[in-house]
Write an enzyme that holds these catalytic residues in place. Structure first.
Site, short mmCIF file in Angstrom:
data_model
loop_
_atom_site.label_atom_id
_atom_site.label_comp_id
_atom_site.label_asym_id
_atom_site.label_seq_id
_atom_site.Cartn_x
_atom_site.Cartn_y
_atom_site.Cartn_z
N LYS A 196 9.31 -13.38 -5.09
CA LYS A 196 8.82 -13.03 -6.29
C LYS A 196 9.83 -12.40 -7.13
CE LYS A 196 4.57 -10.13 -8.18
NZ LYS A 196 3.46 -9.55 -7.73
N GLU A 202 16.55 -9.45 2.46
CA GLU A 202 16.87 -10.55 3.47
C GLU A 202 16.71 -11.76 2.86
OE1 GLU A 202 14.47 -8.20 3.11
OE2 GLU A 202 13.88 -7.22 4.98
N GLY A 257 2.47 -10.76 -4.07
CA GLY A 257 2.91 -11.67 -3.00
C GLY A 257 2.21 -12.12 -1.94
N ARG A 258 1.14 -11.23 -1.19
CA ARG A 258 0.39 -11.75 -0.22
C ARG A 258 -0.69 -12.62 -0.79
NH1 ARG A 258 1.07 -6.40 -0.96
NH2 ARG A 258 -0.78 -4.99 -1.51
N GLU A 343 -1.08 -4.71 4.29
CA GLU A 343 -0.21 -4.20 3.32
C GLU A 343 -1.17 -4.05 2.10
OE1 GLU A 343 2.66 -6.81 0.95
OE2 GLU A 343 4.21 -5.63 2.23
N HIS A 374 -5.28 -14.23 28.73
CA HIS A 374 -4.39 -14.23 30.06
C HIS A 374 -3.38 -13.05 29.71
CE1 HIS A 374 -6.29 -17.43 32.06
NE2 HIS A 374 -6.29 -18.06 30.70
N LYS A 494 13.44 0.39 2.62
CA LYS A 494 14.24 -0.26 1.99
C LYS A 494 15.60 0.63 1.31
CE LYS A 494 11.11 -3.72 0.24
NZ LYS A 494 10.43 -4.44 -0.86
O1 LIG Z 1 8.66 -12.29 -2.83
P1 LIG Z 1 9.61 -11.01 -2.76
O2 LIG Z 1 9.74 -10.23 -4.00
O3 LIG Z 1 10.76 -11.61 -2.17
O4 LIG Z 1 8.91 -10.25 -1.62
C1 LIG Z 1 8.51 -10.34 -0.37
C2 LIG Z 1 7.72 -9.34 0.55
O5 LIG Z 1 8.24 -8.00 -0.01
C3 LIG Z 1 7.16 -6.99 -0.11
O6 LIG Z 1 7.57 -6.69 -1.51
C4 LIG Z 1 7.50 -6.13 0.74
O7 LIG Z 1 8.67 -5.48 0.86
C5 LIG Z 1 5.68 -7.89 0.04
O8 LIG Z 1 4.84 -7.17 -0.73
C6 LIG Z 1 6.30 -9.13 -0.32
O9 LIG Z 1 5.43 -10.16 0.08
#
Ligand SMILES: O=P(O)(O)OC[C@H]1O[C@](O)(CO)[C@@H](O)[C@@H]1O
Length: 526
Positions: A196, A202, A257-258, A343, A374, A494
């Site tokens: 987003k 990452e 995002g979620r 979240e 189990h 972060k």
């Molecule tokens: O889509 P992006 O901006 O890479 O964010 C990934 C995820 O990181 C977050 O902002 C949390 O760090 C989430 O809310 C989001 O889904």
């Protein structure tokens, strides 16, 4: 407004005092119609919440609490596009993404581009730099840009599988991407960089490694346009990364995002299962939206789930809740719902900036049945903690191997019954268990659960189910008077990670950090 000072909350607190000592055995014995009274059916879905520790009075009082919290007003604000995500000044409009003909023109335009893109990939019209057709798609994203499409692909791939392998990479650990790249062919691999913000460490780190891998084989930058597409709200940063604007699928800051599976973030899913099934997923979610908007409180599925969750959390003191899908295809559902619920509602500051005086999101976890039985169910049965559970089960299976599905269903029903009713000392004795062993064979029961019955696992029913949980989360946020749509709690880690990276590389002075962190830096620097 401080919710716990309201008459509605206080009435619930007084009611909880009376109800807490009561056992589900008694509640069932007192009311032969309990299943009819405490179950709802809508559009093929059945929700049985008769095994929750409630009475008719509980429901009435909880619905009064929803009125006190002005739930309907908040719903209207969300629908009107008001910036109910007030800390970021953003509207919350994910329902617009699945509104079919009523969707805004910009949404329909992106959906059309996604459909055309799927058609090009599936038909083989889209070619890689060497003229080969695409055989593998890698979605690079994390959190909301990964969990939704990954979970839904896992859920639906058994039924719908165009001739394409779709993979998901999220972790910054090279152990995620490196082994995948080692077995893929750069000539036939397409990367979707899903972010987003397009600032997520990452995702950008993985995307750069993927780009290097591609360019090592292609040896010309023009290959990027044949092998990279992006999904983002940040068109400037996608351009800087080198992704051509015609390869960017846009979405908007009013999609959290979620809550973004329904946006272009669903592209990897649409590629994995095909365009028509993706549209059916949107249709299922839209149908649940209509139900949520139009149905009065007593029959409203998302509101009912929210009120039960609040009851368990704040009045029965359950700090955790389990998601137990009795469907292997739903293996990733607990992880998806962890982000959606925790979240969104794992917060302690209310909408007015005041500390909340009640517990909010329970700690969610879970595992597909029967595997969990189990592993950790021992603690459910005899560990002494209250753990409300959601059992999710399919009436029919996609895999008609004799004996499997009926045993799966039997196990699901067995567990919810054993958890609710337990096994008393008298029953243990009557079964002839030796006296010395009998204390170990007692099951206290009284564990609350809801059972969701879906007719089958289809894109439509998955859409319904996920939208059901989304609206539950919204209702809970309103009830707790918090903003479900921001996530400030992820920021501090972060920032610290960006300060620590150079220190771990051997650069700079770690004295600003505590002695534990300094000790660990020294140990890890090698
Ligand atoms: O889509 P992006 O901006 O890479 O964010 C990934 C995820 O990181 C977050 O902002 C949390 O760090 C989430 O809310 C989001 O889904």
């Amino acid at each position: 407004m401080n919710l716990i000072e309201t008459p509605a909350w206080q009435a619930l607190a007084a009611h909880a005092e009376k109800l807490r000592p009561q056992h589900l055995r008694q509640l069932f014995a007192d009311d032969p119609d309990r299943f009819q009274r405490f179950s709802l059916q809508h559009d093929g879905l059945l929700l049985d919440f008769s095994k929750q520790r409630i009475t008719a009075e509980t429901r009435t009082l909880l619905q009064e609490l929803a009125r006190t919290a002005r739930l309907d007003e908040w719903k209207q604000k969300m629908l009107a596009g008001e910036p109910i995500n007030h800390t970021e000044q953003r509207a919350v409009r994910h329902m617009d993404l699945r509104a079919g003909e009523q969707a805004p023109p910009e949404v329909r335009a992106v959906l059309k581009r996604m459909r055309d893109f799927c058609e090009q990939i599936h038909s083989g019209a889209w070619r890689g730099f060497s003229g080969d057709r695409i055989t593998d798609v890698v979605n690079i994203g994390i959190g909301g840009s990964d969990l939704g499409p990954r979970m839904a692909t896992r859920a639906l791939i058994a039924r719908h599988h165009p001739n394409l392998d779709v993979h998901y990479i999220a972790n910054i650990d090279a152990a995620d991407i490196a082994p995948l790249l080692a077995r893929l062919n750069p000539r036939t691999t397409l990367f979707i960089v899903a972010s987003k913000t397009f600032t997520t460490l990452e995702t950008l780190t993985n995307a750069r490694s993927a780009r290097d891998w591609l360019l090592a084989a292609a040896s010309h930058e023009s290959a990027i346009a044949r092998h990279f597409v992006a999904i983002s709200t940040n068109l400037e940063l996608t351009r800087q990364f080198g992704i051509a604007s015609e390869n960017v699928f846009e979405f908007w800051d009013w999609v959290g995002g979620r809550f973004s599976l329904w946006s272009a973030i669903g592209l990897s899913l649409a590629l994995a299962i095909g365009w028509r099934p993706f549209e059916q997923l949107l249709a299922g979610a839209h149908a649940m939206d209509r139900h949520f908007i139009e149905t009065p409180a007593a029959d409203n599925l998302p509101l009912t789930l929210a009120l039960l969750s609040l009851w368990n959390t704040d009045f029965l003191d359950a700090s955790t809740a389990a998601i137990l899908p009795y469907a292997q295809s739903f293996a990733l559902l607990p992880a998806y719902l962890q982000q959606l619920e925790m979240e969104s509602n794992g917060k302690q500051t209310d909408r007015d900036g005041q500390p909340l005086s009640v517990a909010t999101s329970p700690i969610l976890w879970g595992e597909a049945g029967t595997n969990g039985q189990h592993s950790f169910y021992q603690l459910f049965h005899q560990g002494g903690r209250i753990i409300p559970s959601d059992f999710i089960v399919l009436r029919t299976s996609d895999f008609p191997l004799p004996g499997h599905h009926v045993s799966l269903l039997a196990n699901c029903l067995a567990q919810s019954a054993a958890l609710a009713f337990g096994q008393t000392a008298d029953e243990v004795r009557a079964a002839g268990v030796p006296e010395a062993l009998s204390p170990y064979k007692i099951f206290p029961g009284n564990q609350p659960s809801t059972t969701f019955v879906l007719p089958a696992l289809t894109p439509y029913t998955l859409g319904q189910l996920l939208a059901l949980f989304e609206h539950k989360v919204f209702c809970l946020g309103v009830l707790w008077n918090l903003n479900s749509f921001d996530q400030w709690g992820v920021e501090l880690g972060k920032q610290l990670a960006s300060q620590l990276t150079p220190l771990l590389e051997g650069d700079g002075d770690a004295h600003g950090f505590d002695t534990s962190t300094r000790g660990l830096i020294a140990a890890l620097r090698g």
